[in-house]
Design a protein around this motif. Structure first.
Motif, PDB file in Angstrom:
ATOM      1  N   VAL A 133     -18.986  -1.965  18.591  1.00  0.00           N
ATOM      2  CA  VAL A 133     -18.475  -1.984  19.964  1.00  0.00           C
ATOM      3  C   VAL A 133     -16.968  -1.764  19.985  1.00  0.00           C
ATOM      4  O   VAL A 133     -16.439  -1.008  20.811  1.00  0.00           O
ATOM      5  CB  VAL A 133     -18.848  -3.314  20.650  1.00  0.00           C
ATOM      6  CG1 VAL A 133     -18.117  -3.455  21.981  1.00  0.00           C
ATOM      7  CG2 VAL A 133     -20.358  -3.385  20.867  1.00  0.00           C
ATOM      8  N   ASP A 134     -16.240  -2.405  19.065  1.00  0.00           N
ATOM      9  CA  ASP A 134     -14.792  -2.211  18.994  1.00  0.00           C
ATOM     10  C   ASP A 134     -14.438  -0.771  18.671  1.00  0.00           C
ATOM     11  O   ASP A 134     -13.502  -0.193  19.244  1.00  0.00           O
ATOM     12  CB  ASP A 134     -14.183  -3.142  17.939  1.00  0.00           C
ATOM     13  CG  ASP A 134     -14.109  -4.586  18.398  1.00  0.00           C
ATOM     14  OD1 ASP A 134     -13.959  -5.469  17.539  1.00  0.00           O
ATOM     15  OD2 ASP A 134     -14.207  -4.821  19.613  1.00  0.00           O
TER      16      ASP A 134
ATOM     17  N   LEU B 137     -12.373   1.733  21.118  1.00  0.00           N
ATOM     18  CA  LEU B 137     -11.148   2.340  20.615  1.00  0.00           C
ATOM     19  C   LEU B 137     -11.214   3.857  20.708  1.00  0.00           C
ATOM     20  O   LEU B 137     -10.231   4.516  21.058  1.00  0.00           O
ATOM     21  CB  LEU B 137     -10.924   1.917  19.161  1.00  0.00           C
ATOM     22  CG  LEU B 137      -9.574   2.285  18.543  1.00  0.00           C
ATOM     23  CD1 LEU B 137      -8.436   1.641  19.323  1.00  0.00           C
ATOM     24  CD2 LEU B 137      -9.523   1.861  17.087  1.00  0.00           C
ATOM     25  N   ALA B 138     -12.378   4.427  20.413  1.00  0.00           N
ATOM     26  CA  ALA B 138     -12.535   5.873  20.510  1.00  0.00           C
ATOM     27  C   ALA B 138     -12.295   6.354  21.940  1.00  0.00           C
ATOM     28  O   ALA B 138     -11.601   7.351  22.170  1.00  0.00           O
ATOM     29  CB  ALA B 138     -13.931   6.273  20.045  1.00  0.00           C
ATOM     30  N   HIS B 139     -12.855   5.643  22.910  1.00  0.00           N
ATOM     31  CA  HIS B 139     -12.657   6.009  24.311  1.00  0.00           C
ATOM     32  C   HIS B 139     -11.177   5.935  24.684  1.00  0.00           C
ATOM     33  O   HIS B 139     -10.644   6.818  25.360  1.00  0.00           O
ATOM     34  CB  HIS B 139     -13.462   5.080  25.222  1.00  0.00           C
ATOM     35  CG  HIS B 139     -14.890   5.498  25.392  1.00  0.00           C
ATOM     36  ND1 HIS B 139     -15.294   6.417  26.324  1.00  0.00           N
ATOM     37  CD2 HIS B 139     -16.017   5.118  24.722  1.00  0.00           C
ATOM     38  CE1 HIS B 139     -16.603   6.592  26.240  1.00  0.00           C
ATOM     39  NE2 HIS B 139     -17.069   5.815  25.275  1.00  0.00           N
TER      40      HIS B 139
ATOM     41  N   MET C 274      -4.575  10.701  25.346  1.00  0.00           N
ATOM     42  CA  MET C 274      -4.133  12.087  25.410  1.00  0.00           C
ATOM     43  C   MET C 274      -3.752  12.472  26.833  1.00  0.00           C
ATOM     44  O   MET C 274      -2.996  13.411  27.045  1.00  0.00           O
ATOM     45  CB  MET C 274      -5.253  13.014  24.912  1.00  0.00           C
ATOM     46  CG  MET C 274      -5.608  12.829  23.460  1.00  0.00           C
ATOM     47  SD  MET C 274      -6.937  13.959  22.972  1.00  0.00           S
ATOM     48  CE  MET C 274      -7.187  13.465  21.260  1.00  0.00           C
ATOM     49  N   LEU C 275      -4.313  11.772  27.791  1.00  0.00           N
ATOM     50  CA  LEU C 275      -4.099  12.116  29.193  1.00  0.00           C
ATOM     51  C   LEU C 275      -3.138  11.171  29.908  1.00  0.00           C
ATOM     52  O   LEU C 275      -2.526  11.549  30.908  1.00  0.00           O
ATOM     53  CB  LEU C 275      -5.435  12.118  29.944  1.00  0.00           C
ATOM     54  CG  LEU C 275      -6.512  13.064  29.398  1.00  0.00           C
ATOM     55  CD1 LEU C 275      -7.817  12.858  30.146  1.00  0.00           C
ATOM     56  CD2 LEU C 275      -6.046  14.505  29.518  1.00  0.00           C
ATOM     57  N   ALA C 276      -3.038   9.960  29.416  1.00  0.00           N
ATOM     58  CA  ALA C 276      -2.226   8.986  30.163  1.00  0.00           C
ATOM     59  C   ALA C 276      -1.642   7.949  29.222  1.00  0.00           C
ATOM     60  O   ALA C 276      -2.079   7.795  28.081  1.00  0.00           O
ATOM     61  CB  ALA C 276      -3.084   8.286  31.224  1.00  0.00           C
TER      62      ALA C 276
END
Length: 291
Positions: A73-74, A78-80, A86-88
């Motif tokens: 789950v961690d 973290l991947a998300h 990259m965007l914010a």
């Protein structure tokens, strides 16, 4: 994806040791949470939790599953977040447990810079001397000073703060300037309740002196304040008194002698940290290094 969501719910139930508290954390009805965990157990074919009227406990299979699920789950979270970076900029609520005196006398003046650097982050600071439970309580990181007890938590050393003796110019004018460590026995020393022996170092030389005085207190902030009010000599971290030195309220006593430095650690429950927590730890380490 549904399996991963159910694993995440299971992890929250174990951390909270309660369906009700876990449901409040994740924002789903208690009945829905219970049904999802039961479905997970049926899919696996093993009982994961012992349920009683008072608490929830892991079965042997549940303990193994929890350790694996927590890492999975961690990693997924973290991947998300790393993709989102990259965007914010980092965002969300940063929950930090801090020693009271460190927060009020040192960190408060630094937070303006951090908040400007990361406008998407909001803050919840818990200033308390107790050691919060990073597994059961919703803290992202705890800042701790001094030696740490053995535990399974992850500790990152941020800095070692030098400590020296300080007093106000007025106190030294009235009471005289100590010529050496032994002279401290004739002075008012602002000590911790069980800190009546001070160990000082000068290069390879080390001495112990009896630090006596009228005041015993367990607050660094109070010691700093009382030293500035001409009430005695205090042993303090250099970072804590930087503004007092700059403004002339305090000056160093016996400048060639110093106490053992005090360590500052960032303690977390896992090595897999969200961006908001990583940036805060990096920022604090940066501030302490340049102090």
């Amino acid at each position: 994806m549904e399996l991963l969501n159910d694993m995440a719910l299971f992890v929250e139930v174990v951390k909270a040791r309660s369906y009700r508290r876990a449901a409040q954390t994740v924002g789903v009805p208690n009945s829905t949470l219970s049904r999802r965990i039961s479905g997970l157990e049926k899919a696996i074919g093993l009982r994961l939790l012992h349920r009683t009227t008072r608490k929830i406990e892991l079965t042997e299979a549940g303990q193994i599953y929890f350790e694996r699920c927590r890492r999975i789950v961690d990693e997924a979270r973290l991947a998300h977040e790393q993709l989102g970076e990259m965007l914010a900029q980092p965002s969300g609520i940063l929950r930090v447990s801090l020693p009271v005196d460190f927060a009020t006398t040192y960190l408060a003046s630094k937070l303006a810079e951090f908040s400007r650097r990361y406008p998407g982050i909001s803050f919840e600071f818990d200033l308390t001397p107790r050691r919060v439970d990073l597994v059961a309580e919703p803290f992202d990181v705890a800042i701790r000073m001094g030696e740490l007890p053995d535990s399974t938590l992850i500790a990152r050393k941020l800095a070692e703060l030098p400590r020296y003796l300080y007093a106000s110019p007025r106190y030294l004018e009235l009471s005289g300037e100590p010529g050496g460590p032994a002279d401290l026995e004739k002075h008012q020393c602002l000590c911790f309740p069980r800190g009546d022996v001070w160990t000082l170092h000068r290069g390879a030389q080390s001495v112990e002196v009896a630090a006596g005085g009228r005041f015993r207190l367990n607050s660094i902030g109070m010691m700093r304040r009382m030293a500035g009010l001409d009430l005695g000599i205090a042993m303090l971290a250099e970072a804590i008194v930087a503004e007092d030195l700059k403004d002339g309220r305090l000056r160093r006593v016996l400048p060639q002698w110093q106490a053992a430095p005090i360590s500052v650690h960032a303690v977390t429950e896992t090595r897999l940290l969200p961006a908001k927590t990583q940036r805060f730890i990096e920022f604090l380490s940066e501030c302490l290094t340049r102090t």
